[in-house]
Write a protein that holds these residues in place. Structure first.
Motif, PDB file in Angstrom:
ATOM      1  N   ASP A 152       0.829  -1.207   0.000  1.00 45.13           N
ATOM      2  CA  ASP A 152       0.000   0.000   0.000  1.00 45.13           C
ATOM      3  C   ASP A 152       0.863   1.257   0.000  1.00 45.13           C
ATOM      4  O   ASP A 152       0.469   2.287  -0.530  1.00 45.13           O
ATOM      5  CB  ASP A 152      -0.936   0.026   1.215  1.00 45.13           C
ATOM      6  CG  ASP A 152      -2.208  -0.756   0.951  1.00 45.13           C
ATOM      7  OD1 ASP A 152      -2.163  -1.987   1.097  1.00 45.13           O
ATOM      8  OD2 ASP A 152      -3.220  -0.143   0.565  1.00 45.13           O
ATOM      9  N   ARG A 196      -5.741   2.985  -4.041  1.00 41.54           N
ATOM     10  CA  ARG A 196      -6.651   3.733  -4.914  1.00 41.54           C
ATOM     11  C   ARG A 196      -6.104   3.914  -6.333  1.00 41.54           C
ATOM     12  O   ARG A 196      -6.799   4.421  -7.202  1.00 41.54           O
ATOM     13  CB  ARG A 196      -7.009   5.082  -4.282  1.00 41.54           C
ATOM     14  CG  ARG A 196      -5.835   5.962  -3.971  1.00 41.54           C
ATOM     15  CD  ARG A 196      -6.274   7.177  -3.153  1.00 41.54           C
ATOM     16  NE  ARG A 196      -5.186   8.120  -3.018  1.00 41.54           N
ATOM     17  CZ  ARG A 196      -4.186   7.977  -2.142  1.00 41.54           C
ATOM     18  NH1 ARG A 196      -4.181   6.938  -1.316  1.00 41.54           N
ATOM     19  NH2 ARG A 196      -3.218   8.852  -2.088  1.00 41.54           N
ATOM     20  N   LEU A 251      -4.902   1.260  -8.079  1.00 41.40           N
ATOM     21  CA  LEU A 251      -4.803  -0.076  -8.664  1.00 41.40           C
ATOM     22  C   LEU A 251      -5.521  -0.209  -9.996  1.00 41.40           C
ATOM     23  O   LEU A 251      -5.210  -1.084 -10.787  1.00 41.40           O
ATOM     24  CB  LEU A 251      -5.370  -1.120  -7.694  1.00 41.40           C
ATOM     25  CG  LEU A 251      -4.607  -1.224  -6.380  1.00 41.40           C
ATOM     26  CD1 LEU A 251      -5.115  -2.394  -5.584  1.00 41.40           C
ATOM     27  CD2 LEU A 251      -3.126  -1.358  -6.638  1.00 41.40           C
ATOM     28  N   TRP A 252      -6.486   0.639 -10.235  1.00 46.78           N
ATOM     29  CA  TRP A 252      -7.262   0.536 -11.474  1.00 46.78           C
ATOM     30  C   TRP A 252      -6.469   1.048 -12.664  1.00 46.78           C
ATOM     31  O   TRP A 252      -6.803   0.799 -13.805  1.00 46.78           O
ATOM     32  CB  TRP A 252      -8.536   1.380 -11.348  1.00 46.78           C
ATOM     33  CG  TRP A 252      -8.216   2.789 -10.963  1.00 46.78           C
ATOM     34  CD1 TRP A 252      -8.113   3.271  -9.697  1.00 46.78           C
ATOM     35  CD2 TRP A 252      -7.878   3.873 -11.840  1.00 46.78           C
ATOM     36  NE1 TRP A 252      -7.744   4.588  -9.728  1.00 46.78           N
ATOM     37  CE2 TRP A 252      -7.601   4.985 -11.034  1.00 46.78           C
ATOM     38  CE3 TRP A 252      -7.806   4.005 -13.230  1.00 46.78           C
ATOM     39  CZ2 TRP A 252      -7.229   6.221 -11.565  1.00 46.78           C
ATOM     40  CZ3 TRP A 252      -7.440   5.234 -13.761  1.00 46.78           C
ATOM     41  CH2 TRP A 252      -7.158   6.327 -12.926  1.00 46.78           C
ATOM     42  N   PRO A 273      -4.434   1.654 -15.787  1.00 54.44           N
ATOM     43  CA  PRO A 273      -3.991   0.668 -16.784  1.00 54.44           C
ATOM     44  C   PRO A 273      -2.476   0.526 -16.768  1.00 54.44           C
ATOM     45  O   PRO A 273      -1.763   1.510 -16.573  1.00 54.44           O
ATOM     46  CB  PRO A 273      -4.457   1.262 -18.120  1.00 54.44           C
ATOM     47  CG  PRO A 273      -5.490   2.282 -17.764  1.00 54.44           C
ATOM     48  CD  PRO A 273      -5.168   2.769 -16.394  1.00 54.44           C
ATOM     49  N   ARG A 274      -2.011  -0.693 -16.969  1.00 54.24           N
ATOM     50  CA  ARG A 274      -0.575  -0.975 -16.926  1.00 54.24           C
ATOM     51  C   ARG A 274       0.209  -0.082 -17.888  1.00 54.24           C
ATOM     52  O   ARG A 274       1.277   0.419 -17.561  1.00 54.24           O
ATOM     53  CB  ARG A 274      -0.333  -2.455 -17.262  1.00 54.24           C
ATOM     54  CG  ARG A 274       1.134  -2.860 -17.334  1.00 54.24           C
ATOM     55  CD  ARG A 274       1.734  -2.909 -15.938  1.00 54.24           C
ATOM     56  NE  ARG A 274       3.189  -3.051 -15.929  1.00 54.24           N
ATOM     57  CZ  ARG A 274       4.039  -2.025 -15.851  1.00 54.24           C
ATOM     58  NH1 ARG A 274       3.578  -0.784 -15.809  1.00 54.24           N
ATOM     59  NH2 ARG A 274       5.331  -2.232 -15.810  1.00 54.24           N
ATOM     60  N   GLN A 275      -0.358   0.108 -19.079  1.00 53.62           N
ATOM     61  CA  GLN A 275       0.406   0.835 -20.106  1.00 53.62           C
ATOM     62  C   GLN A 275       0.562   2.324 -19.778  1.00 53.62           C
ATOM     63  O   GLN A 275       1.390   3.005 -20.377  1.00 53.62           O
ATOM     64  CB  GLN A 275      -0.211   0.630 -21.508  1.00 53.62           C
ATOM     65  CG  GLN A 275      -1.646   1.099 -21.663  1.00 53.62           C
ATOM     66  CD  GLN A 275      -2.656   0.009 -21.285  1.00 53.62           C
ATOM     67  OE1 GLN A 275      -2.337  -0.932 -20.556  1.00 53.62           O
ATOM     68  NE2 GLN A 275      -3.886   0.131 -21.769  1.00 53.62           N
ATOM     69  N   SER A 334      -1.071  -8.923  -2.818  1.00 54.03           N
ATOM     70  CA  SER A 334      -0.478  -9.644  -3.941  1.00 54.03           C
ATOM     71  C   SER A 334      -0.293  -8.733  -5.142  1.00 54.03           C
ATOM     72  O   SER A 334       0.160  -9.172  -6.180  1.00 54.03           O
ATOM     73  CB  SER A 334      -1.392 -10.799  -4.326  1.00 54.03           C
ATOM     74  OG  SER A 334      -2.630 -10.280  -4.764  1.00 54.03           O
ATOM     75  N   GLU A 389       0.694  -6.808  -8.129  1.00 51.31           N
ATOM     76  CA  GLU A 389       1.919  -6.769  -8.904  1.00 51.31           C
ATOM     77  C   GLU A 389       2.322  -5.323  -9.185  1.00 51.31           C
ATOM     78  O   GLU A 389       3.453  -5.035  -9.554  1.00 51.31           O
ATOM     79  CB  GLU A 389       1.687  -7.527 -10.213  1.00 51.31           C
ATOM     80  CG  GLU A 389       2.952  -8.044 -10.817  1.00 51.31           C
ATOM     81  CD  GLU A 389       2.746  -9.359 -11.549  1.00 51.31           C
ATOM     82  OE1 GLU A 389       1.892 -10.161 -11.120  1.00 51.31           O
ATOM     83  OE2 GLU A 389       3.428  -9.572 -12.545  1.00 51.31           O
ATOM     84  N   TRP A 403       5.639  -3.270 -10.615  1.00 54.85           N
ATOM     85  CA  TRP A 403       5.562  -2.398 -11.801  1.00 54.85           C
ATOM     86  C   TRP A 403       6.083  -1.002 -11.476  1.00 54.85           C
ATOM     87  O   TRP A 403       6.833  -0.410 -12.265  1.00 54.85           O
ATOM     88  CB  TRP A 403       4.121  -2.247 -12.296  1.00 54.85           C
ATOM     89  CG  TRP A 403       3.462  -3.519 -12.736  1.00 54.85           C
ATOM     90  CD1 TRP A 403       4.073  -4.714 -12.998  1.00 54.85           C
ATOM     91  CD2 TRP A 403       2.059  -3.724 -12.953  1.00 54.85           C
ATOM     92  NE1 TRP A 403       3.126  -5.644 -13.371  1.00 54.85           N
ATOM     93  CE2 TRP A 403       1.889  -5.073 -13.355  1.00 54.85           C
ATOM     94  CE3 TRP A 403       0.933  -2.906 -12.856  1.00 54.85           C
ATOM     95  CZ2 TRP A 403       0.639  -5.613 -13.654  1.00 54.85           C
ATOM     96  CZ3 TRP A 403      -0.307  -3.432 -13.153  1.00 54.85           C
ATOM     97  CH2 TRP A 403      -0.460  -4.780 -13.545  1.00 54.85           C
ATOM     98  N   ASN A 426       6.647 -11.884  -7.540  1.00 53.71           N
ATOM     99  CA  ASN A 426       6.202 -10.964  -8.597  1.00 53.71           C
ATOM    100  C   ASN A 426       7.379 -10.231  -9.227  1.00 53.71           C
ATOM    101  O   ASN A 426       7.377  -9.935 -10.420  1.00 53.71           O
ATOM    102  CB  ASN A 426       5.250  -9.902  -8.026  1.00 53.71           C
ATOM    103  CG  ASN A 426       3.863 -10.447  -7.779  1.00 53.71           C
ATOM    104  OD1 ASN A 426       3.498 -11.488  -8.299  1.00 53.71           O
ATOM    105  ND2 ASN A 426       3.089  -9.742  -6.970  1.00 53.71           N
ATOM    106  N   LYS A 446       9.058 -11.823 -12.133  1.00 54.04           N
ATOM    107  CA  LYS A 446       8.230 -11.888 -13.334  1.00 54.04           C
ATOM    108  C   LYS A 446       8.207 -10.573 -14.078  1.00 54.04           C
ATOM    109  O   LYS A 446       7.707 -10.482 -15.190  1.00 54.04           O
ATOM    110  CB  LYS A 446       6.818 -12.299 -12.943  1.00 54.04           C
ATOM    111  CG  LYS A 446       6.897 -13.575 -12.157  1.00 54.04           C
ATOM    112  CD  LYS A 446       5.656 -14.354 -12.079  1.00 54.04           C
ATOM    113  CE  LYS A 446       5.991 -15.800 -11.819  1.00 54.04           C
ATOM    114  NZ  LYS A 446       6.074 -16.181 -10.438  1.00 54.04           N
ATOM    115  N   ASN A 447       8.740  -9.532 -13.441  1.00 58.27           N
ATOM    116  CA  ASN A 447       8.768  -8.228 -14.089  1.00 58.27           C
ATOM    117  C   ASN A 447      10.192  -7.736 -14.314  1.00 58.27           C
ATOM    118  O   ASN A 447      10.414  -6.550 -14.535  1.00 58.27           O
ATOM    119  CB  ASN A 447       7.971  -7.232 -13.258  1.00 58.27           C
ATOM    120  CG  ASN A 447       6.484  -7.542 -13.335  1.00 58.27           C
ATOM    121  OD1 ASN A 447       5.826  -7.165 -14.286  1.00 58.27           O
ATOM    122  ND2 ASN A 447       5.965  -8.276 -12.356  1.00 58.27           N
TER     123      ASN A 447
END
Ligand code: SF4
Lengths: 200, 471
Positions: A22, A28, A30-31, A33-35, A76, A78, A82, A104, A107-108
């Motif tokens: 956190d 807040r 988390l939504w 977008p990854r890109q 958890s 990721e 990122w 994680n 994996k990144n």
């Protein structure tokens, strides 16, 4: 994923135990977008606090972080990995890590390294005295060397890493390709499993 | 004769598809759970042009991003959250996995509906892109949270790489819990004792009479918070309580298959003499109702206790950490726990939103009035309906609580269900991290009955006093 071999880069000390996911990325965000990238979200609620090292000019371009116990504990998500990767970090060194964060990271393309608590403290202190000093992380040889270029707290420390993770990280490959190549083995196993536990 | 095996050993062996010489294991996934935060993983599938490998063993429901004001898309205020929930329904249609969507009475928090639907079964591996997947271990499954990349891997292959077999830990709680002491108090006491790193990387088996006597709902609350002790997973051996709970549930085996399954499940409990990498034993009768005062779940103490004095901590580092926690929480050293003011109450989350939790809280609230803003958020549509059949919703409403729709709600603080800065919230959730329930929010973790007691008194209160008729 970028293949990983040796990282010779500025190292940033972070004197905080139990840095949780956190704090790394507040829930807040988390939504997002990854890109869109997570660089500016890293430590969002902490980075403007006086003395917080992330935005200190001396640490600009740091790719290694030396942290304290239980780094990355919590959820958890990721996103925590990122945000570090998007901010240019390729290595986090700490005495211990949150379990899911640890896995994680690989994996990144982020390498989490466990070094003894005393050595982490020594490194953080030396880096605080010499802001912007480099460490050299050699994944094939599994060593952390430094701080280099300053005569303060130097040593060469070996670290452990799981062979499979090391293999994939150096190849810059993900696990899915490896698993798909085992399709026949999996199929055979599943047949036996379904026979033993047909209710699943 | 083979060596004695633990419950964990048995499940692990049964699911290890490949074990590499370096110790890495490819594990078969028995059942895969999805929630509305799993979208990234489906994008990965699309990018790699891979199909969902095993839709029969994949189940999902939206929980993190749904509104708890109304059980529909329109009630979700922000477009991006609506998109995530709608995107999940779309993925379910496209890939054909079982989906309990908005408006379906079975929708709810994934860790509530897994057991409720009988999706969670003894003796299997289960994963979900959420750390509280450990909950499902309450039924004797090996269940743990995974990251988004791993979710993608499971979608594509129904397997998961583990770089080695995790270590094991047995936590035994002997004796009996006292009157007014709940499973939540037991797990908070365990975390206070072993610390948030006490179980790091381990698979915990909860053993001993306290867990044997515990209901499945209680075991779910305990296993849920294994992750707060740093563990990968927590589990309780399946027994008659487990079988009675599962019998007749929609996705549990039926008829002759049920009998076969039960016969197999009876072989699962750890063999006498099974080895564990660590062992801890607590005395159940010494556990009191608990509450957290700080910003880590290990900052928990008995309600009869006091806020610790950082000056008494053994190292400078600990002193600083404690002082920072107290500063954030606005508390002073030595303050009695039951003098901590509470301005907001949340009864819900995957830790404590099941029917038993609501019954227990309602029993405390009956005939009393909340002094502060308080919410009850059932864990699933079915829990909500059951509670309404029992008239519990009326008890909550009469006490001044809001009776909400199922979802994660104020536990995550991501769907507008936030706690204001500086506000002390008595919460039945599992995390009291800085900013978890909103920037500056001050979370105090406790059981549903303790949260109910705090609601009617406006401060943390030993619920046993209320149960004895005081106040
Ligand atoms: S209720 Fe809270 S802890 Fe549980 S799944 Fe939802 S957000 Fe996560």
């Amino acid at each position: 994923m970028e293949p990983f071999s040796t990282v010779d880069a500025k190292a940033m000390p972070l004197d905080m135990t139990n840095v949780d996911t956190d704090q790394l990325v507040p829930a807040r965000y988390l939504w997002r977008p990854r890109q869109d990238g997570y660089a500016e979200i890293l430590f969002h609620d902490l980075r403007s606090e006086p003395g917080f090292p992330l935005d200190a000019p001396a640490h600009k371009g740091a790719a290694i972080m030396v942290a304290d116990r239980n780094f990355g504990c919590g959820s958890s998500r990721e996103h925590a990995a990122w945000a570090l990767v998007d901010s240019g970090f390729r290595v986090v060194i700490a005495p211990s890590f949150g379990d899911i964060f640890y896995s994680n990271s690989f994996k990144n393309g982020l390498l989490p390294i466990v070094l003894p608590e005393a050595r982490c403290a020594e490194l953080r202190a030396a880096l605080a005295r010499n802001p912007g000093a480099h460490l050299v992380v050699d994944l094939p040889a599994q060593t952390v060397t430094g701080p280099v270029g300053v005569n303060d707290g130097f040593s060469v420390d070996s670290f452990a890493v799981d062979p499979l993770r090391k293999e994939l990280l150096i190849a810059g490959q993900d696990e899915t390709g490896l698993t798909l190549s085992l399709a026949d083995t999996i199929k055979g196993f599943v047949a036996g499993y379904a026979e033993a536990m047909p209710w699943v | 004769m083979s060596a004695p095996q633990s419950l964990f050993d048995k499940i692990w062996a049964r699911h290890a598809v490949v074990t590499r010489p370096d110790g890495a294991v490819l594990l078969l996934v028995g059942r895969h759970l999805l929630h509305d935060g799993s979208g990234a993983a489906f994008r990965f599938l699309a990018e790699r042009k891979l199909p969902l490998h095993d839709r029969r063993h994949t189940f999902g429901t939206p929980d993190h991003y749904v509104s708890t004001a109304g059980n529909d898309l329109a009630s979700i205020s922000e477009a991006f959250r609506r998109d995530l929930v709608a995107g999940m329904a779309e993925n379910a249609r496209k890939h054909g996995f079982t989906h309990f969507g908005l408006g379906d009475p079975r929708q709810g928090i994934i860790h509530v509906i897994g057991p409720e639907q009988g999706i969670t079964l003894p003796g299997i591996t289960m994963v979900c892109g959420d750390s509280h997947t450990s909950s499902h271990g309450a039924l004797g499954a090996l269940a743990f949270g995974i990251g988004a990349s791993e979710v993608a891997h499971v979608l594509a292959t129904q397997t998961l790489w583990q770089s080695r077999k995790p270590q094991s830990m047995r936590i035994s709680v002997e004796g009996k819990l006292g009157a007014g002491v709940t499973p939540k108090d037991a797990i908070l006491a365990i975390i206070a004792r072993i610390g948030t790193a006490g179980g790091t990387g381990k698979v915990i088996e909860y053993a001993g009479p306290v867990f044997r006597d515990m209901s499945i709902e209680g075991r779910l609350s305990v296993c849920n918070m294994s992750i707060e002790a740093g563990a990968r997973a927590g589990m309780v051996a399946p027994d008659e309580t487990t079988f009675a709970y599962l019998k007749g549930r929609p996705y549990a085996p039926q008829g002759a298959m049920w009998d076969r399954a039960v016969a197999f499940w009876r072989t699962l409990p750890s063999d006498p003499g099974a080895a564990f990498d660590a062992e801890v034993t607590l005395d159940g009768s010494a556990i009191e109702p608990m509450a957290t005062w700080g910003t880590s779940p290990e900052h928990a103490t008995a309600v009869t206790g006091a806020v610790p004095d950082p000056a008494a901590a053994p190292t400078a580092e600990r002193r600083e950490a404690l002082a920072a926690a107290l500063h954030y929480m606005g508390l002073s050293p030595g303050m009695r726990i039951d003098e901590i003011p509470i301005n907001r109450v949340f009864i819900g989350s995957c830790t404590n939103s099941r029917i038993e939790d609501l019954r227990a809280a309602a029993a405390v609230l009956k005939g009393r009035k909340a002094k502060v803003q308080a919410w009850a958020v059932p864990g699933s549509g079915l829990v909500k309906r059951q509670a309404e059949r029992e008239g519990l919703d009326q008890v909550f409403k009469d006490a001044g609580f809001e009776w909400r729709e199922p979802g994660c709600s104020m536990c995550a603080g991501v769907n507008g269900d936030l706690v204001d800065p500086g506000v002390h919230c008595a919460s039945t959730s599992n995390r009291n991290f800085v900013g978890r329930q909103g920037p500056g929010a001050r979370t105090h973790l406790m059981s549903p009955t303790m949260a109910a007691a705090a609601a009617v008194t406006g401060h943390i209160t030993d619920v046993r006093r209320l149960m004895a008729g005081e106040a």
